[in-house]
Design a protein around this motif. Structure first.
Motif, PDB file in Angstrom:
ATOM      1  N   LYS A   1       9.132  31.299  49.515  1.00  8.53           N
ATOM      2  CA  LYS A   1       7.764  31.381  49.005  1.00  8.53           C
ATOM      3  C   LYS A   1       6.777  31.511  50.159  1.00  8.53           C
ATOM      4  CE  LYS A   1       8.707  28.707  44.805  1.00  8.53           C
ATOM      5  NZ  LYS A   1       8.307  27.535  43.987  1.00  8.53           N
ATOM      6  N   ALA A   2       5.717  32.276  49.902  1.00 15.79           N
ATOM      7  CA  ALA A   2       4.650  32.447  50.887  1.00 15.79           C
ATOM      8  C   ALA A   2       3.314  32.480  50.170  1.00 15.79           C
ATOM      9  CB  ALA A   2       4.858  33.724  51.687  1.00 15.79           C
TER      10      ALA A   2
ATOM     11  N   ASP B   1       9.209  31.561  65.903  1.00 17.09           N
ATOM     12  CA  ASP B   1       8.163  31.496  64.866  1.00 17.09           C
ATOM     13  C   ASP B   1       7.827  32.863  64.294  1.00 17.09           C
ATOM     14  OD1 ASP B   1       7.916  28.702  65.109  1.00 17.09           O
ATOM     15  OD2 ASP B   1       6.578  28.937  66.823  1.00 17.09           O
ATOM     16  N   ILE B   2       8.854  33.562  63.853  1.00 14.44           N
ATOM     17  CA  ILE B   2       8.679  34.889  63.245  1.00 14.44           C
ATOM     18  C   ILE B   2       8.472  34.695  61.750  1.00 14.44           C
ATOM     19  CG2 ILE B   2       9.728  37.157  62.908  1.00 14.44           C
ATOM     20  CD1 ILE B   2      11.795  36.050  65.186  1.00 14.44           C
ATOM     21  N   PRO B   3       7.303  35.018  61.208  1.00 17.14           N
ATOM     22  CA  PRO B   3       7.096  34.831  59.766  1.00 17.14           C
ATOM     23  C   PRO B   3       7.922  35.836  58.964  1.00 17.14           C
ATOM     24  CG  PRO B   3       5.184  35.887  60.751  1.00 17.14           C
ATOM     25  CD  PRO B   3       6.093  35.521  61.888  1.00 17.14           C
ATOM     26  N   TYR B   4       8.547  35.345  57.903  1.00 19.90           N
ATOM     27  CA  TYR B   4       9.296  36.267  57.043  1.00 19.90           C
ATOM     28  C   TYR B   4       8.364  37.283  56.397  1.00 19.90           C
ATOM     29  CZ  TYR B   4      13.620  33.551  57.367  1.00 19.90           C
ATOM     30  OH  TYR B   4      14.765  32.940  57.827  1.00 19.90           O
ATOM     31  N   LEU B   5       7.123  36.875  56.156  1.00 20.47           N
ATOM     32  CA  LEU B   5       6.147  37.785  55.562  1.00 20.47           C
ATOM     33  C   LEU B   5       5.267  38.383  56.652  1.00 20.47           C
ATOM     34  CD1 LEU B   5       4.624  39.049  53.147  1.00 20.47           C
ATOM     35  CD2 LEU B   5       3.190  36.985  53.109  1.00 20.47           C
TER      36      LEU B   5
ATOM     37  N   LEU C   1      11.162  37.262  48.476  1.00 22.27           N
ATOM     38  CA  LEU C   1      10.032  36.432  48.874  1.00 22.27           C
ATOM     39  C   LEU C   1       9.006  36.432  47.752  1.00 22.27           C
ATOM     40  CD1 LEU C   1       8.392  36.300  52.365  1.00 22.27           C
ATOM     41  CD2 LEU C   1       6.959  36.393  50.339  1.00 22.27           C
ATOM     42  N   LEU C   2       8.692  35.253  47.232  1.00 25.46           N
ATOM     43  CA  LEU C   2       7.697  35.127  46.173  1.00 25.46           C
ATOM     44  C   LEU C   2       6.335  34.915  46.815  1.00 25.46           C
ATOM     45  CD1 LEU C   2       7.114  35.037  43.151  1.00 25.46           C
ATOM     46  CD2 LEU C   2       7.488  32.558  43.219  1.00 25.46           C
ATOM     47  N   LEU C   3       5.477  35.905  46.665  1.00 21.88           N
ATOM     48  CA  LEU C   3       4.153  35.866  47.268  1.00 21.88           C
ATOM     49  C   LEU C   3       3.117  35.414  46.251  1.00 21.88           C
ATOM     50  CD1 LEU C   3       2.109  36.496  49.550  1.00 21.88           C
ATOM     51  CD2 LEU C   3       2.099  38.881  48.752  1.00 21.88           C
ATOM     52  N   ASP C   4       2.385  34.370  46.614  1.00 22.94           N
ATOM     53  CA  ASP C   4       1.271  33.877  45.807  1.00 22.94           C
ATOM     54  C   ASP C   4       0.000  34.169  46.587  1.00 22.94           C
ATOM     55  OD1 ASP C   4      -0.456  32.607  44.133  1.00 22.94           O
ATOM     56  OD2 ASP C   4       0.366  30.598  44.376  1.00 22.94           O
ATOM     57  N   CYS C   5      -0.813  35.107  46.084  1.00 22.73           N
ATOM     58  CA  CYS C   5      -1.957  35.592  46.842  1.00 22.73           C
ATOM     59  C   CYS C   5      -3.261  35.358  46.076  1.00 22.73           C
ATOM     60  CB  CYS C   5      -1.789  37.082  47.138  1.00 22.73           C
ATOM     61  SG  CYS C   5      -3.076  37.783  48.173  1.00 22.73           S
ATOM     62  N   ASP C   6      -4.184  34.667  46.730  1.00 24.99           N
ATOM     63  CA  ASP C   6      -5.496  34.386  46.151  1.00 24.99           C
ATOM     64  C   ASP C   6      -6.399  35.598  46.372  1.00 24.99           C
ATOM     65  OD1 ASP C   6      -8.090  33.527  45.587  1.00 24.99           O
ATOM     66  OD2 ASP C   6      -7.757  31.509  46.370  1.00 24.99           O
ATOM     67  N   ILE C   7      -6.786  36.268  45.272  1.00 25.26           N
ATOM     68  CA  ILE C   7      -7.669  37.430  45.367  1.00 25.26           C
ATOM     69  C   ILE C   7      -8.910  37.237  44.496  1.00 25.26           C
ATOM     70  CG2 ILE C   7      -5.824  39.069  45.963  1.00 25.26           C
ATOM     71  CD1 ILE C   7      -5.941  39.975  42.973  1.00 25.26           C
TER      72      ILE C   7
ATOM     73  N   LYS D   1       2.070  40.805  39.377  1.00 26.34           N
ATOM     74  CA  LYS D   1       1.118  40.638  38.285  1.00 26.34           C
ATOM     75  C   LYS D   1      -0.091  39.864  38.801  1.00 26.34           C
ATOM     76  CE  LYS D   1       3.194  36.340  36.525  1.00 26.34           C
ATOM     77  NZ  LYS D   1       3.769  35.638  35.349  1.00 26.34           N
ATOM     78  N   VAL D   2      -1.206  39.988  38.085  1.00 25.75           N
ATOM     79  CA  VAL D   2      -2.428  39.261  38.419  1.00 25.75           C
ATOM     80  C   VAL D   2      -2.829  38.414  37.227  1.00 25.75           C
ATOM     81  CG1 VAL D   2      -4.881  39.454  38.994  1.00 25.75           C
ATOM     82  CG2 VAL D   2      -3.228  41.023  40.044  1.00 25.75           C
ATOM     83  N   ASP D   3      -3.137  37.150  37.504  1.00 24.94           N
ATOM     84  CA  ASP D   3      -3.568  36.237  36.443  1.00 24.94           C
ATOM     85  C   ASP D   3      -4.649  35.323  36.995  1.00 24.94           C
ATOM     86  OD1 ASP D   3      -3.809  34.807  34.103  1.00 24.94           O
ATOM     87  OD2 ASP D   3      -2.083  33.509  34.512  1.00 24.94           O
ATOM     88  N   ASN D   4      -5.864  35.475  36.471  1.00 25.17           N
ATOM     89  CA  ASN D   4      -6.967  34.576  36.818  1.00 25.17           C
ATOM     90  C   ASN D   4      -7.208  34.509  38.335  1.00 25.17           C
ATOM     91  OD1 ASN D   4      -9.062  32.836  36.108  1.00 25.17           O
ATOM     92  ND2 ASN D   4      -7.780  31.009  36.358  1.00 25.17           N
ATOM     93  N   GLY D   5      -7.278  35.695  38.957  1.00 22.21           N
ATOM     94  CA  GLY D   5      -7.575  35.755  40.384  1.00 22.21           C
ATOM     95  C   GLY D   5      -6.404  35.456  41.296  1.00 22.21           C
ATOM     96  N   GLN D   6      -5.206  35.321  40.738  1.00 21.28           N
ATOM     97  CA  GLN D   6      -4.015  35.056  41.546  1.00 21.28           C
ATOM     98  C   GLN D   6      -3.020  36.207  41.388  1.00 21.28           C
ATOM     99  OE1 GLN D   6      -5.442  32.122  43.424  1.00 21.28           O
ATOM    100  NE2 GLN D   6      -3.187  32.157  43.631  1.00 21.28           N
ATOM    101  N   LEU D   7      -2.632  36.756  42.498  1.00 19.98           N
ATOM    102  CA  LEU D   7      -1.602  37.785  42.503  1.00 19.98           C
ATOM    103  C   LEU D   7      -0.262  37.126  42.765  1.00 19.98           C
ATOM    104  CD1 LEU D   7      -0.359  40.688  42.846  1.00 19.98           C
ATOM    105  CD2 LEU D   7      -1.074  40.544  45.248  1.00 19.98           C
ATOM    106  N   GLU D   8       0.694  37.396  41.908  1.00 25.66           N
ATOM    107  CA  GLU D   8       2.062  36.956  42.133  1.00 25.66           C
ATOM    108  C   GLU D   8       2.942  38.187  42.281  1.00 25.66           C
ATOM    109  OE1 GLU D   8       3.569  34.286  39.242  1.00 25.66           O
ATOM    110  OE2 GLU D   8       2.079  32.722  39.624  1.00 25.66           O
ATOM    111  N   ALA D   9       3.655  38.235  43.395  1.00 27.82           N
ATOM    112  CA  ALA D   9       4.513  39.388  43.648  1.00 27.82           C
ATOM    113  C   ALA D   9       5.855  38.935  44.182  1.00 27.82           C
ATOM    114  CB  ALA D   9       3.852  40.334  44.645  1.00 27.82           C
ATOM    115  N   SER D  10       6.894  39.592  43.720  1.00 28.99           N
ATOM    116  CA  SER D  10       8.238  39.340  44.241  1.00 28.99           C
ATOM    117  C   SER D  10       8.594  40.481  45.192  1.00 28.99           C
ATOM    118  CB  SER D  10       9.252  39.270  43.101  1.00 28.99           C
ATOM    119  OG  SER D  10      10.556  39.062  43.611  1.00 28.99           O
TER     120      SER D  10
END
Length: 500
Positions: free
Chosen positions: A4-5, A403-407, A433-439, A478-487
């Motif tokens: 997760k990131a 310290d290499i970030p996977y993302l 990698l499950l990305l949780d992005c605040d947009i 997908k986007v839900d209530n200002g949050q992007l979730e991407a696999s």
């Protein structure tokens, strides 16, 4: 297990406006880049000037805004006058840089014609290896002066009434390298570059000039070279150049995909050095960066040792790229976009056949290498403002890096079209990698497209099967209530586009 990131993207977190020239490329008189690459008069697709229209169409797909020419190492022994005037009268020359024979069938005017066909500007290099101030200022006069002088009238006599108006010029190439014809010390190069720059700008004050930085970050003179060169040239140039190539010689994928961290540090170091000279001089001017050679280059090294000397357009530097190379190219693009405030020009080296995204068969097809796709995606969708993305992701260590970030990710806001694009590489070799992005600042934005480049074989190429390594648009987001979730699939390049 899913890694997760978290990421936050806000339209106010601006890095800077992206100069479209960051998506430039490079054509050198080397191997089959020109002859059998862009130019093959006997090819079924050749136009009236002998240029392959199938190649032109692929370059147009990449939306290449700028092409560096004619070198490269080649330029340090090049007499530009050999490539103008009647083709039948042009001399054949031995090219000492690549130990081949140059026929000069294609020269300045023809190349500028080709660049117009692909909607690109030319980033012209002058020879500061075997030549100097006089030849450079004459070249600017030939290309850019309207009329009424010897060199501008010579251009007109060659059939080009209107000046070419070339804006960007490189003051030589890799002059710090002992392999370079006319290799110089930093002081020697700095002096000739400064005086050449002054003369060129006296001919045409509108041009922008690129001074040679180090050939790579591992040069023993790195940083001191930049500081010394800029001491001499700071008031007369606009950019300092960077060059770097990477390869997976040890077949260590985790370490290979981390090499963009070296690129990050290279960029940062050059910015610091340039700003040190700015402070030392008390200047209000900022020197920006031209990363005018970058790519993966190592596959063809052994084959190139077998080239017959003095051949005409032999198959040199013809790397056949793999899927893993495409992932690193994606991360290298991300690295430059993260410093879009200072990296204003970049040239993928090169464009056709020579360490290139486009390959051609003599008399046959032109085809796309795996690296074609991240380059195209960035160029087409990466226009606008680069945003500073706050990322929290798990990390790993490798042989050369910690310290290499996977993302690895960056976001771009196209304000005019109200589109947000996220470019992301998942470096994890086995886990999604499950990305949780605040947009939240992009209110009302929805998923337009999620493009993915992935493959179950990191060594996969497109040499035998042209559709082997190609992107698809079935990404899971997908986007839900200002949050992007991407696999993001394990080992994948992702382009997530959002808009209203």
């Amino acid at each position: 297990m899913t890694v997760k990131a978290k990421m936050t993207v806000d339209k106010e977190y601006k890095i800077g406006q992206i100069d479209e020239r960051i998506y430039g490329s490079f054509i050198e008189h080397l191997g089959r880049a020109v002859y059998e690459g862009i130019y093959e008069p006997d090819h079924p697709s050749a136009d009236e000037q002998g240029f392959r229209t199938d190649v032109i169409e692929l370059v147009k797909q990449l939306r290449v805004p700028l092409v560096r020419y004619p070198g490269g190492n080649f330029v340090s022994g090049y007499n530009w006058e050999d490539g103008v005037g009647p083709v039948s009268e042009r001399p054949r020359r031995l090219d000492l840089a690549w130990r081949t024979t140059e026929t000069n069938q294609i020269g300045t005017n023809e190349f500028i014609d080709w660049a117009k066909k692909v909607n690109a500007e030319v980033n012209m290099a002058v020879n500061l290896g075997t030549r100097g101030i006089n030849e450079a200022r004459n070249f600017v006069e030939y290309c850019n002066h309207p009329s009424g002088s010897y060199w501008s009238d010579l251009r007109i006599s060659h059939g080009y009434k209107e000046p070419h108006k070339i804006k960007t010029w490189c003051l030589g190439n890799e002059m710090d390298g002992p392999w370079q014809i006319g290799h110089k010390t930093a002081n020697e190069y700095g002096r000739i570059a400064a005086e050449t720059a002054k003369a060129m700008k006296w001919v045409d004050p509108s041009i922008e000039l690129v001074a040679c930085g180090s050939s790579n970050r591992k040069m023993p003179t790195f940083a001191e070279w930049e500081a010394t060169v800029l001491e001499h040239t700071y008031d007369h140039v606009d950019y300092i150049s960077l060059h770097t190539y990477y390869g997976n010689r040890d077949n260590d994928l985790g370490n290979y995909l981390a090499q963009s961290l070296d690129m990050d540090q290279f960029i940062y170091s050059v910015i610091c050095t340039a700003d040190y000279i700015k402070a030392k001089k008390g200047s209000k001017k900022t020197i920006n960066l031209s990363f005018d050679e970058w790519n993966v280059w190592y596959h063809s090294n052994e084959a190139d040792k077998k080239i017959e000397p003095w051949s005409i357009a032999p198959p040199q530097l013809e790397d056949i790229y793999t899927f893993e190379d495409a992932l690193l190219v994606g991360s290298m693009l991300i690295s430059m976009l993260k410093r879009a405030d200072r990296v204003k020009i970049a040239c993928l080296a090169q464009l056709v056949n020579v360490i290139a995204p486009i390959m051609t068969e003599k008399g046959g097809e032109a085809w796309k290498q795996p690296i074609f796709y991240p380059y195209m995606h960035a160029s087409v969708f990466g226009r606008g403002t680069a945003l500073h993305s706050i990322i929290s992701a798990p990390k790993y260590d490798s042989k050369d890096f910690t310290d290499i970030p996977y993302l690895d990710a960056v976001s771009v806001h196209d304000e005019d079209n109200e589109v947000l694009t996220i470019f992301a590489v998942n470096r994890h070799q086995t886990e999604n990698l499950l990305l949780d992005c605040d947009i939240r600042s992009f209110e009302g934005y929805k998923i337009l497209e999620h493009i993915v480049l992935e493959h179950d074989d990191v060594k996969a190429t497109n040499k035998q099967n042209r559709s082997n390594v190609v992107p698809h648009s079935n990404g899971k987001s997908k986007v839900d209530n200002g949050q992007l979730e991407a696999s993001l699939s394990a080992l994948s390049w992702n382009v997530i586009r959002l808009g209203k």
